[in-house]
Design an enzyme around this catalytic site. Structure first.
Site, PDB file in Angstrom:
ATOM      1  CG  ASP A 154      -0.848  20.818  -8.003  1.00 58.63           C
ATOM      2  OD1 ASP A 154      -2.097  21.650  -8.099  1.00 58.63           O
ATOM      3  OD2 ASP A 154       0.114  21.087  -7.046  1.00 58.63           O
ATOM      4  CG  MET A 193      -2.091  -1.040   1.016  1.00 60.32           C
ATOM      5  SD  MET A 193      -2.961  -1.086  -0.619  1.00 60.32           S
ATOM      6  CE  MET A 193      -3.627   0.720  -0.455  1.00 60.32           C
ATOM      7  CD  GLU A 194       2.664   1.018   3.678  1.00 65.11           C
ATOM      8  OE1 GLU A 194       1.970   1.093   4.713  1.00 65.11           O
ATOM      9  OE2 GLU A 194       2.410  -0.052   3.035  1.00 65.11           O
TER      10      GLU A 194
END
Length: 161
Positions: free
Chosen positions: A128, A113-114
């Protein structure tokens, strides 16, 4: 088929008890790609993005995200990472950037998950930083490539999966 481990017999969500598991060396590698317009790709490649060093900042964001995974994924254990490596591969022909994150620990639960969180946040950071010139960027093909260690042993992705 293996049962889902994050639900008890009554179907209620719970954090899995890893207290009795052996502490072993664990590794996970995940990847994902962001595709953009050729002009956007050139800005990133050449280091000319208005907001600065896109890949340098995305690398730091990925590392930070791996360390905060348990804060973002409700049933994920907080773990002490021993290593995080973030790499970017630039594909000029495809106007895309592939991020690969490798996470390691010595512990009682895996680091998949990391690694996956690190990849996603790196790609989001690129988005972004470049959205002013290209809102149509597409993030995709995010997946676990391999995991090593732990009770379930090693796993490596197949070309189809």
């Amino acid at each position: 088929m293996t049962q889902l481990t994050h639900f008890d017999t009554a179907g209620q969500a719970h954090m899995v008890d890893v207290g009795d598991k052996a502490s072993t060396h664990r590794v996970a590698v995940a990847t994902g790609t962001i595709t953009m317009l050729p002009d956007t790709f050139a800005l990133v490649r050449d280091g000319n993005a208005k907001k600065g060093d896109v890949l340098g900042i995305a690398r730091v964001a990925a590392i930070m995200a791996t360390k905060r995974t348990a804060d973002l994924i409700p049933l994920c254990h907080p773990i002490g990472l021993t290593k995080v490596a973030v790499d970017f591969a630039l594909d000029e022909a495809g106007s895309s950037i592939t991020c690969t994150v490798r996470t390691e620990t010595r512990g009682q639960t895996g680091v998949e998950m990391e690694a996956l969180t690190g990849v996603q946040v790196a790609l989001l950071t690129i988005y972004d930083m470049c959205k002013a010139v290209d809102r149509g960027m597409v993030m995709g093909n995010v997946k676990l490539l391999e995991k090593h260690g732990g009770k379930s042993g090693d796993w490596v992705s197949t070309p189809a999966g």
